[in-house]
Design a protein around this motif. Structure first.
Motif, mmCIF file in Angstrom:
data_model
loop_
_atom_site.group_PDB
_atom_site.id
_atom_site.type_symbol
_atom_site.label_atom_id
_atom_site.label_comp_id
_atom_site.label_asym_id
_atom_site.label_seq_id
_atom_site.Cartn_x
_atom_site.Cartn_y
_atom_site.Cartn_z
ATOM 1 N N MET A 5 31.565 81.591 32.065
ATOM 2 C CA MET A 5 31.668 83.049 31.873
ATOM 3 C C MET A 5 33.121 83.525 32.020
ATOM 4 O O MET A 5 33.531 84.498 31.387
ATOM 5 C CB MET A 5 30.773 83.800 32.878
ATOM 6 N N THR A 6 33.911 82.834 32.843
ATOM 7 C CA THR A 6 35.327 83.205 32.980
ATOM 8 C C THR A 6 36.045 82.946 31.653
ATOM 9 O O THR A 6 36.849 83.772 31.192
ATOM 10 C CB THR A 6 35.979 82.416 34.145
ATOM 11 N N SER A 7 35.733 81.819 31.016
ATOM 12 C CA SER A 7 36.345 81.545 29.693
ATOM 13 C C SER A 7 35.885 82.559 28.657
ATOM 14 O O SER A 7 36.678 82.986 27.805
ATOM 15 C CB SER A 7 35.954 80.137 29.213
ATOM 16 N N VAL A 8 34.610 82.949 28.717
ATOM 17 C CA VAL A 8 34.095 83.947 27.763
ATOM 18 C C VAL A 8 34.852 85.270 27.976
ATOM 19 O O VAL A 8 35.293 85.912 27.017
ATOM 20 C CB VAL A 8 32.564 84.140 27.931
ATOM 21 N N HIS A 52 46.318 84.821 33.574
ATOM 22 C CA HIS A 52 46.414 85.124 35.008
ATOM 23 C C HIS A 52 45.672 86.408 35.387
ATOM 24 O O HIS A 52 45.550 86.730 36.568
ATOM 25 C CB HIS A 52 47.881 85.199 35.462
ATOM 26 N N GLN A 53 45.165 87.150 34.365
ATOM 27 C CA GLN A 53 44.452 88.414 34.658
ATOM 28 C C GLN A 53 42.934 88.230 34.712
ATOM 29 O O GLN A 53 42.218 89.201 34.972
ATOM 30 C CB GLN A 53 44.776 89.441 33.570
ATOM 31 N N VAL A 54 42.463 87.024 34.398
ATOM 32 C CA VAL A 54 41.000 86.798 34.341
ATOM 33 C C VAL A 54 40.665 85.574 35.190
ATOM 34 O O VAL A 54 41.205 84.487 34.967
ATOM 35 C CB VAL A 54 40.549 86.565 32.875
ATOM 36 N N PHE A 55 39.782 85.750 36.150
ATOM 37 C CA PHE A 55 39.458 84.632 37.045
ATOM 38 C C PHE A 55 38.024 84.776 37.532
ATOM 39 O O PHE A 55 37.421 85.857 37.416
ATOM 40 C CB PHE A 55 40.433 84.592 38.235
ATOM 41 N N ILE A 108 45.395 67.668 33.313
ATOM 42 C CA ILE A 108 44.005 67.820 32.874
ATOM 43 C C ILE A 108 43.731 69.318 32.784
ATOM 44 O O ILE A 108 44.094 70.054 33.705
ATOM 45 C CB ILE A 108 43.025 67.199 33.904
ATOM 46 N N GLY A 109 43.054 69.768 31.735
ATOM 47 C CA GLY A 109 42.749 71.197 31.716
ATOM 48 C C GLY A 109 42.275 71.703 30.380
ATOM 49 O O GLY A 109 41.406 71.122 29.755
ATOM 50 N N ASP A 110 42.868 72.820 29.973
ATOM 51 C CA ASP A 110 42.483 73.580 28.793
ATOM 52 C C ASP A 110 41.065 74.143 28.921
ATOM 53 O O ASP A 110 40.273 74.074 27.980
ATOM 54 C CB ASP A 110 42.638 72.738 27.515
ATOM 55 N N VAL A 111 40.793 74.699 30.096
ATOM 56 C CA VAL A 111 39.495 75.338 30.348
ATOM 57 C C VAL A 111 39.608 76.155 31.639
ATOM 58 O O VAL A 111 40.544 75.949 32.418
ATOM 59 C CB VAL A 111 38.386 74.253 30.473
ATOM 60 N N CYS A 112 38.666 77.087 31.855
ATOM 61 C CA CYS A 112 38.601 77.784 33.151
ATOM 62 C C CYS A 112 37.704 76.974 34.085
ATOM 63 O O CYS A 112 36.546 76.689 33.742
ATOM 64 C CB CYS A 112 38.033 79.188 32.989
ATOM 65 N N THR A 128 31.634 74.895 27.511
ATOM 66 C CA THR A 128 32.317 76.160 27.203
ATOM 67 C C THR A 128 32.549 76.271 25.700
ATOM 68 O O THR A 128 32.268 77.320 25.091
ATOM 69 C CB THR A 128 33.670 76.236 27.957
ATOM 70 N N ASN A 129 33.043 75.203 25.099
ATOM 71 C CA ASN A 129 33.322 75.248 23.658
ATOM 72 C C ASN A 129 32.041 75.491 22.865
ATOM 73 O O ASN A 129 32.040 76.214 21.870
ATOM 74 C CB ASN A 129 34.024 73.966 23.199
ATOM 75 N N GLN A 130 30.958 74.901 23.322
ATOM 76 C CA GLN A 130 29.665 75.097 22.652
ATOM 77 C C GLN A 130 29.227 76.563 22.729
ATOM 78 O O GLN A 130 28.807 77.167 21.738
ATOM 79 C CB GLN A 130 28.621 74.193 23.337
ATOM 80 N N ILE A 131 29.357 77.149 23.918
ATOM 81 C CA ILE A 131 28.959 78.560 24.110
ATOM 82 C C ILE A 131 29.854 79.478 23.288
ATOM 83 O O ILE A 131 29.381 80.418 22.624
ATOM 84 C CB ILE A 131 29.010 78.933 25.620
#
Ligand SMILES: NC(=O)c1ccc[n+]([C@@H]2O[C@H](COP(=O)([O-])OP(=O)(O)OC[C@H]3O[C@@H](n4cnc5c(N)ncnc54)[C@H](O)[C@@H]3O)[C@@H](O)[C@H]2O)c1
Ligand SMILES: O=C(O)C[C@H](O)C(=O)O
Length: 319
Positions: free
Chosen positions: A128-131, A141-144, A264-268, A306-309
């Protein structure tokens, strides 16, 4: 003037978060949002909070509204709106339904409160953070999200109980998914400032049992009392206090991680992050090889879901 809006304020977590946040001395205004039809409930919650403020001498002002435009001027908008899991459901089972709610709300946050930050609580919180990040168009940095902060607190409490020390003596963190693949960082766990593995009794710590308790804590509480409320509500307030008080504490939140943890990353996902009035900033860390491996697995799992959603949302946007 510090203003916090809670979207989902008629819910169990939203209501208690409002009370807990009101105890932060420099919060001046709390705006409660509920859907049309919840006017009477919002009015009751507001009156009850005002009674509590009178009893405790709290100076905050609390208002309610069913109009999202009233979040204007918020420093932070907390989203607790959406469905909660029932006993025997996984948090991930909520992803599809809550993603639509969160995507729509995030667009509206950007429309009515373009300067605000977004704190995500709705589950599955990492996705939901990524959405929210995608649909609000805000900067990372404004969404967590609440992430693994609550899990870290649960682990802290169990370690303190085993070693019979005050919780303030225990520093520990769990990173990764707020869910099955969470990763405890024993390499970053200290008691009274001493690395936990340097304590002779560390060998007796029932690690599997403790992590089983942390992983199933939410499920157990939901099965017995219907919802987790005070743990998340106070955890939300700690984060809001850290953020708006410009405290520069490092807490473990769901934040967009690029490459700060072993590239490692590229996601919330849950990572240690510096929190101050400008937002949430993941810190670069080095971990033990086993922890790196476990974190990589957790990131891959959450990134895939996340990518699927996000793809599903794009498809329904174009229909
Ligand atoms: N991240 C965490 O650690 C954590 C902790 C506790 C709860 N949660 C999550 O927070 C969410 C809320 O939990 P709860 O126990 O308060 O649930 P709840 O059912 O008591 O409250 C849900 C709230 O969402 C609102 N809502 C539902 N659909 C909406 C929509 N379409 N638009 C606007 N508002 C809507 C409801 O009106 C209500 O205010 C759940 O997703 C739950 O899993 C997360
Ligand atoms: O477990 C849940 O569904 C609620 C929350 O994520 C929690 O961990 O308390």
């Amino acid at each position: 003037m510090t203003k916090v809006t809670i979207i989902g304020a008629t819910g169990r977590v939203g209501q208690y978060a409002a009370l807990s946040i009101s105890r932060i001395p420099y919060i001046r205004e709390i705006q409660l949002y509920g859907r049309d039809g919840s006017q009477s409930l919002l009015d009751g919650i507001t009156r009850d909070l005002i009674d509590s403020f009178a009893a405790t001498g709290t100076a905050s002002v609390v208002r309610w509204s069913c109009d999202l435009a009233d979040m204007k001027g918020s420093d932070v908008v907390i989203i607790t709106a959406g469905v909660a899991r029932k006993p025997n459901q996984d948090r991930l089972d909520l992803a599809h339904e809550n993603a639509k709610i969160v995507a729509d709300l995030s667009k509206q946050v950007q429309m009515f409160a373009p300067e605000s930050m977004i704190m995500m609580v709705t589950n599955p919180v990492d996705i939901m953070t990524s959405v929210a990040l995608r649909y609000s168009g805000k900067k990372p940095h404004q969404v967590f999200g609440l992430g693994t902060h609550l899990d870290s607190m649960r682990l802290k409490s169990l370690i303190a109980s085993f070693f019979q020390v005050h919780v303030s003596e225990v520093h520990t963190r769990i990173i990764g998914e707020h869910g099955e693949s969470m990763v405890p960082l024993w390499s970053a766990t200290t008691i009274g400032g001493i690395q936990i593995s340097n304590l002779p009794s560390f060998g007796n710590l029932p690690i599997d049992d403790i992590m089983g308790k942390v992983r199933s804590s939410g499920q157990q509480i939901i099965a017995s009392k219907g919802a987790t409320v005070w743990g998340p509500g106070d955890a939300i307030a700690t984060i809001i206090k850290t953020l708006l008080g410009n405290e520069n504490r490092i807490l473990t939140l769901s934040a967009y991680v690029k490459s700060e943890v072993h590239n490692i990353g590229d996601v919330c996902i849950g990572v240690p992050a510096r929190i101050n009035k400008d937002g949430v900033f993941p810190v670069s860390i080095r971990l033990d090889p086993l922890e790196v491996h476990a974190f990589q697995r957790s990131v891959e799992r959450i990134r895939g879901l996340t990518n699927q959603i996000l793809k599903n949302l794009e498809q329904s946007d174009s229909e």
